[in-house]
Design an enzyme around this catalytic site. Structure first.
Site, PDB file in Angstrom:
ATOM      1  CD  GLU A 192      -4.345 -42.151 -12.347  1.00  0.00           C
ATOM      2  OE1 GLU A 192      -4.039 -43.012 -11.516  1.00  0.00           O
ATOM      3  OE2 GLU A 192      -3.702 -41.114 -12.536  1.00  0.00           O
TER       4      GLU A 192
ATOM      5  CE1 TYR B  26     -11.144 -35.187  -3.516  1.00  0.00           C
ATOM      6  CE2 TYR B  26      -9.293 -33.727  -3.124  1.00  0.00           C
ATOM      7  CZ  TYR B  26     -10.594 -34.122  -2.864  1.00  0.00           C
ATOM      8  OH  TYR B  26     -11.332 -33.445  -1.932  1.00  0.00           O
TER       9      TYR B  26
ATOM     10  CB  ALA C 276      -3.696 -30.172  -7.484  1.00  0.00           C
TER      11      ALA C 276
ATOM     12  NE  ARG D  66       2.396 -33.891   1.013  1.00  0.00           N
ATOM     13  CZ  ARG D  66       3.659 -33.594   0.828  1.00  0.00           C
ATOM     14  NH1 ARG D  66       4.504 -33.606   1.823  1.00  0.00           N
ATOM     15  NH2 ARG D  66       4.108 -33.314  -0.391  1.00  0.00           N
TER      16      ARG D  66
ATOM     17  CG  ASP E  60       2.299 -32.524  -5.667  1.00  0.00           C
ATOM     18  OD1 ASP E  60       3.110 -33.275  -5.073  1.00  0.00           O
ATOM     19  OD2 ASP E  60       1.929 -32.703  -6.839  1.00  0.00           O
TER      20      ASP E  60
ATOM     21  CB  ALA F  87      -0.417 -39.907   2.820  1.00  0.00           C
TER      22      ALA F  87
ATOM     23  CG  HIS G 236       7.756 -37.714  -2.312  1.00  0.00           C
ATOM     24  ND1 HIS G 236       8.003 -36.461  -1.783  1.00  0.00           N
ATOM     25  CD2 HIS G 236       6.558 -37.628  -2.947  1.00  0.00           C
ATOM     26  CE1 HIS G 236       6.974 -35.670  -2.076  1.00  0.00           C
ATOM     27  NE2 HIS G 236       6.083 -36.355  -2.776  1.00  0.00           N
TER      28      HIS G 236
ATOM     29  CD  GLN H  40       1.115 -34.034 -21.206  1.00  0.00           C
ATOM     30  OE1 GLN H  40       0.926 -34.982 -21.966  1.00  0.00           O
ATOM     31  NE2 GLN H  40       0.131 -33.400 -20.633  1.00  0.00           N
TER      32      GLN H  40
ATOM     33  CE  LYS I 292      -3.852 -38.787 -24.397  1.00  0.00           C
ATOM     34  NZ  LYS I 292      -2.689 -38.579 -23.554  1.00  0.00           N
TER      35      LYS I 292
HETATM   36  P1  FAD Z   1       3.181 -38.795   1.839  1.00  0.00           P
HETATM   37  O1  FAD Z   1       3.091 -40.250   1.939  1.00  0.00           O
HETATM   38  O2  FAD Z   1       2.689 -37.994   2.977  1.00  0.00           O
HETATM   39  O3  FAD Z   1       4.717 -38.421   1.548  1.00  0.00           O
HETATM   40  C1  FAD Z   1       5.095 -37.108   1.185  1.00  0.00           C
HETATM   41  C2  FAD Z   1       6.531 -36.829   1.613  1.00  0.00           C
HETATM   42  O4  FAD Z   1       6.611 -36.732   3.045  1.00  0.00           O
HETATM   43  C3  FAD Z   1       7.537 -37.895   1.223  1.00  0.00           C
HETATM   44  O5  FAD Z   1       8.754 -37.263   0.927  1.00  0.00           O
HETATM   45  C4  FAD Z   1       7.680 -38.751   2.481  1.00  0.00           C
HETATM   46  O6  FAD Z   1       8.970 -39.359   2.577  1.00  0.00           O
HETATM   47  C5  FAD Z   1       7.471 -37.730   3.588  1.00  0.00           C
HETATM   48  N1  FAD Z   1       6.753 -38.275   4.757  1.00  0.00           N
HETATM   49  C6  FAD Z   1       5.650 -39.047   4.718  1.00  0.00           C
HETATM   50  N2  FAD Z   1       5.194 -39.282   5.964  1.00  0.00           N
HETATM   51  C7  FAD Z   1       6.025 -38.646   6.805  1.00  0.00           C
HETATM   52  C8  FAD Z   1       6.056 -38.491   8.214  1.00  0.00           C
HETATM   53  N3  FAD Z   1       5.119 -39.050   9.002  1.00  0.00           N
HETATM   54  N4  FAD Z   1       7.055 -37.737   8.754  1.00  0.00           N
HETATM   55  C9  FAD Z   1       7.996 -37.145   7.969  1.00  0.00           C
HETATM   56  N5  FAD Z   1       8.009 -37.250   6.618  1.00  0.00           N
HETATM   57  C10 FAD Z   1       7.025 -37.983   6.041  1.00  0.00           C
HETATM   58  N6  FAD Z   1      -1.956 -35.883  -6.334  1.00  0.00           N
HETATM   59  C11 FAD Z   1      -3.171 -35.277  -6.421  1.00  0.00           C
HETATM   60  O7  FAD Z   1      -3.301 -34.068  -6.147  1.00  0.00           O
HETATM   61  N7  FAD Z   1      -4.287 -35.989  -6.823  1.00  0.00           N
HETATM   62  C12 FAD Z   1      -4.214 -37.328  -7.133  1.00  0.00           C
HETATM   63  O8  FAD Z   1      -5.241 -37.927  -7.479  1.00  0.00           O
HETATM   64  C13 FAD Z   1      -2.951 -37.983  -7.058  1.00  0.00           C
HETATM   65  N8  FAD Z   1      -2.827 -39.304  -7.336  1.00  0.00           N
HETATM   66  C14 FAD Z   1      -1.609 -39.918  -7.199  1.00  0.00           C
HETATM   67  C15 FAD Z   1      -1.512 -41.321  -7.443  1.00  0.00           C
HETATM   68  C16 FAD Z   1      -0.282 -41.955  -7.327  1.00  0.00           C
HETATM   69  C17 FAD Z   1      -0.197 -43.462  -7.581  1.00  0.00           C
HETATM   70  C18 FAD Z   1       0.884 -41.218  -6.986  1.00  0.00           C
HETATM   71  C19 FAD Z   1       2.232 -41.909  -6.890  1.00  0.00           C
HETATM   72  C20 FAD Z   1       0.794 -39.849  -6.723  1.00  0.00           C
HETATM   73  C21 FAD Z   1      -0.443 -39.196  -6.825  1.00  0.00           C
HETATM   74  N9  FAD Z   1      -0.577 -37.821  -6.552  1.00  0.00           N
HETATM   75  C22 FAD Z   1      -1.816 -37.198  -6.651  1.00  0.00           C
HETATM   76  C23 FAD Z   1       0.596 -37.010  -6.206  1.00  0.00           C
HETATM   77  C24 FAD Z   1       0.829 -36.932  -4.667  1.00  0.00           C
HETATM   78  O9  FAD Z   1      -0.214 -36.174  -4.065  1.00  0.00           O
HETATM   79  C25 FAD Z   1       2.190 -36.270  -4.438  1.00  0.00           C
HETATM   80  O10 FAD Z   1       3.222 -37.099  -4.887  1.00  0.00           O
HETATM   81  C26 FAD Z   1       2.451 -35.767  -3.022  1.00  0.00           C
HETATM   82  O11 FAD Z   1       3.592 -34.900  -3.072  1.00  0.00           O
HETATM   83  C27 FAD Z   1       2.759 -36.840  -2.000  1.00  0.00           C
HETATM   84  O12 FAD Z   1       1.659 -37.547  -1.671  1.00  0.00           O
HETATM   85  P2  FAD Z   1       1.792 -38.885  -0.740  1.00  0.00           P
HETATM   86  O13 FAD Z   1       0.433 -39.331  -0.440  1.00  0.00           O
HETATM   87  O14 FAD Z   1       2.730 -39.833  -1.347  1.00  0.00           O
HETATM   88  O15 FAD Z   1       2.460 -38.208   0.564  1.00  0.00           O
END
Ligand code: FAD
Length: 287
Positions: free
Chosen positions: A17, A49, A51, A106, A108, A124, A148, A211, A271
């Site tokens: 990554e 991507y 935040a 999605r 944060d 998402a 999560h 960190q 890194k």
């Molecule tokens: P979702 O899948 O939408 O889930 C978020 C929360 O909502 C969860 O608690 C889930 O249980 C709940 N949920 C999901 N769908 C529904 C629904 N339909 N109805 C009700 N509840 C629901 N962040 C960045 O800004 N940039 C990045 O590049 C980035 N890369 C990442 C890569 C990985 C491998 C991981 C694990 C995380 C990354 N993140 C990144 C962080 C991520 O954006 C956060 O963890 C964010 O809070 C959740 O994103 P998600 O896509 O998992 O969300």
């Protein structure tokens, strides 16, 4: 190449990554670092991507450059801060740039975006649906072996995860974890709930003791006692911490391969030296 086809080969391999620069003055440095990591011949490389979405152009540029060097790129894309039109425009640019793989997220919820009255995207799965409706990208989604942080039960979190898969998610990449049993238990629960898409295991080689405590507190990853002892002992000695962190990650990776995980995604954080050392440590295993 589509990442789902790489995973399906069943060959043990690593992906790495990189994160894009926040400002243009460090673009060349990040680009060079990503090119150096690309020489390690990973299965693919993912580009995060920013935040707030403000650095989306850099994600695209770095991913495009990696593709031009012959490395399969996975471009991350978040939606929570964007309108449908903005996402459509980004998808069009990704397609025109020859990118074939997107990690659909999605993003944060922050104090800045929490108060938005009419969001175009809430989760998402809505982004995954839009991508799959309009394009033939291979789409990955995030998953959380320890749940999560926003979700109060893992069972509910997995039900929500299934919405992404029903929307067309081809594979999942995990949040970092430091105890492989956490992943194995999670995979068992996924199986019980009928989730059958491949899971790429995310491993973070820890090189900075302070960190990692902050990061784990934010993302809810458990620090097992064996790992905590290492951070306590070497956290203030950067070179020793780096060596110990790489050794710990290497052990996790070997155990994952031995237990049937084919692709391990290394949170290499731009890194090269860390990525390169891990490749050396498992050179015979991934030959
Ligand atoms: P979702 O899948 O939408 O889930 C978020 C929360 O909502 C969860 O608690 C889930 O249980 C709940 N949920 C999901 N769908 C529904 C629904 N339909 N109805 C009700 N509840 C629901 N962040 C960045 O800004 N940039 C990045 O590049 C980035 N890369 C990442 C890569 C990985 C491998 C991981 C694990 C995380 C990354 N993140 C990144 C962080 C991520 O954006 C956060 O963890 C964010 O809070 C959740 O994103 P998600 O896509 O998992 O969300």
């Amino acid at each position: 190449m589509k990442i789902i086809d790489i995973i399906k080969t069943g060959k043990p391999s690593l992906s790495f990554e990189v994160f894009p620069p926040k400002t243009s003055d460090t673009f060349e440095t990040v680009k060079r670092a990503s090119e150096e990591i690309a020489t390690l011949n990973p299965a693919f490389m993912s580009v995060t991507y920013g935040a707030g979405g403000g650095t989306s152009e850099y994600t695209l540029e770095i991913a495009k450059n990696l593709q031009s060097k012959g490395v399969t790129a996975l471009a991350h894309l978040t939606c929570v801060n964007s309108t449908k039109q903005e996402v459509s425009a980004r998808l069009k640019s990704l397609k025109e740039s020859g990118i074939e793989n997107i990690l659909a997220l999605r993003g944060d919820i922050t104090p800045e975006n929490r108060e938005r009255e009419s969001w175009d995207y809430h989760y998402a799965n809505e982004l995954v649906s839009q991508i799959k409706r309009d394009y033939d990208f291979c789409v990955g989604g995030a998953c959380y072996p320890e749940g999560h942080p926003e979700c109060d039960s893992q069972s509910k979190d997995i039900d929500n995860l299934k919405r992404k898969i029903e929307a067309g998610c081809d594979f999942l990449t995990t949040q970092m974890f430091f105890d492989n049993n956490i992943l194995y238990n999670f995979l068992y629960k996924l199986g019980n709930k009928g989730v059958d898409v491949p899971v790429v295991a995310g491993i973070m080689p820890v090189t900075n003791g302070k960190q990692i405590k902050r990061t784990c507190a934010l993302c809810g990853s458990l620090l097992p006692p064996r790992f905590k002892a290492i951070v306590d002992k070497y956290g203030d000695k950067p070179e020793a911490m780096k060596q110990a962190g790489i050794a710990y990650a290497t052990e996790q990776i070997i155990d994952l391969f031995a237990n049937g995980i084919n692709v391990v995604h290394v949170y290499s954080m731009n890194k090269f030296d860390v990525a390169s050392k891990i490749c050396d440590n498992i050179s015979e295993i991934i030959k």
